[in-house]
Write an enzyme that holds these catalytic residues in place. Structure first.
Site, PDB file in Angstrom:
ATOM      1  N   GLU A  87     -72.727  82.920 -87.165  1.00  0.00           N
ATOM      2  CA  GLU A  87     -73.002  83.075 -85.404  1.00  0.00           C
ATOM      3  C   GLU A  87     -73.760  83.802 -84.987  1.00  0.00           C
ATOM      4  OE1 GLU A  87     -72.667  80.647 -83.886  1.00  0.00           O
ATOM      5  OE2 GLU A  87     -70.260  79.873 -83.894  1.00  0.00           O
ATOM      6  N   GLU A 118     -54.429  84.353-100.843  1.00  0.00           N
ATOM      7  CA  GLU A 118     -53.867  86.405-100.117  1.00  0.00           C
ATOM      8  C   GLU A 118     -53.884  87.175-101.299  1.00  0.00           C
ATOM      9  OE1 GLU A 118     -50.668  86.114 -97.543  1.00  0.00           O
ATOM     10  OE2 GLU A 118     -52.119  84.614 -96.933  1.00  0.00           O
TER      11      GLU A 118
END
Length: 308
Positions: A87, A118
């Site tokens: 963004e 992960e």
């Protein structure tokens, strides 16, 4: 780092007494419960205000010296980091490399669950090496439960390269410790759905990242007042926003704003400086460069030089 087999004591894994009857609530009762629990995110941000401010200062200093900001996470945490980084260019016209998101599993993990990745410490280390992190950079590790090996591996690798590190988790320090330059704890309590950290933990993480990235961009001169004067004019909506900023701050007509926007190569910041100083585009660019992109400083400098 907490043993991976004994995570049940973590705040993010505990059961929430307020939602013991979750599967028996009406739709309206569910909405009300979520609303009450989500209010805890605001308190968590308030309690973390000092560490958030430290993160803003540290990141601003690094970026002013030519560094980059990297978010690192897995699963929901990684997706939120990538989202915030993505963004920044359209909102602040920042180069894509200035703020980057690193997620375990790469781009594919944005749309397909790959949470098993992960657990690989070495993958986090490799991601840091691949991005050629240096002592100029900032690496912000996001891990709701605080124990994600991928994030720990990335942060340790970043530290070994001299980069500054920020640790963001939703568990208290006594449950998980990490030696980072800034330690942010966003304590929202157990989730309504036990262990589902895409809920309150995800919400408060998004809020914290919004605060950090926006504040850093403000400090870098991407904002004048509360207007995004470095907005990238890449579509009709953003062009309209740019025009409205020019009209609101100068009082010019829409036609005048459109013409000035074109003369400034669609740079709102440069257009405003040209309007307020009568400089041409070349002169405005030079003055902004001298003032490190700070529009207010550029206007004041021109006023002072004009009064001599």
């Amino acid at each position: 780092m907490t043993n991976l087999e004994t995570r049940g004591h973590l705040l993010t894994e505990q059961a929430n007494a307020s939602s013991e009857n979750l599967d028996r609530l009406t739709s309206l009762e569910l909405v009300d419960l979520f609303n009450r629990e989500d209010a805890r995110t605001l308190l968590a941000i308030a309690h973390a205000r000092e560490s958030l401010a430290q993160a803003i200062d540290l990141t601003t200093q690094a970026l002013k010296k030519g560094g980059r900001l990297f978010y690192v996470g897995a699963g929901t945490s990684g997706r939120l980091g990538v989202l915030d980084a993505a963004e920044c260019p359209p909102t602040f016209c920042s180069p894509p490399e200035l703020v980057q998101g690193i997620i375990a599993g790469g781009a594919g993990a944005l749309i397909r669950s790959s949470e098993e990745l992960e657990d690989r410490v070495t993958d986090g280390e490799k991601a840091i090496a691949h991005r050629q992190i240096t002592e100029l950079d900032i690496v912000l590790g996001i891990t709701a439960g605080g124990t994600t090996p991928y994030v720990h591996g990335a942060l340790q690798a970043a530290k070994s390269r001299g980069a500054k590190t920020i640790f963001m988790a939703c568990v208290p320090r006594e449950q998980v410790t990490f030696d980072a330059d800034v330690d942010i704890r966003l304590l929202v309590g157990p989730e309504i759905l036990a262990g589902s950290t895409r809920l309150k933990a995800g919400t408060v993480t998004k809020m914290a990242l919004n605060i950090i990235s926006t504040s850093v961009m403000v400090r870098l001169g991407k904002v004048y007042g509360n207007r995004m004067v470095d907005v990238a004019v890449t579509n009709n909506k953003l062009r309209d926003r740019a025009m409205r900023i020019l009209i609101d701050l100068t009082g010019m007509t829409r036609q005048q704003a459109a013409e000035l926007l074109e003369r400034s190569n669609k740079s709102v910041k440069l257009a405003l400086l040209m309007y307020w100083t009568d400089l041409d585009a070349e002169g405005g660019i030079q003055l902004l460069d001298e003032c490190q992109g700070q529009l207010r400083d550029a206007v004041l400098k021109h006023q002072k030089s004009s009064s001599l």
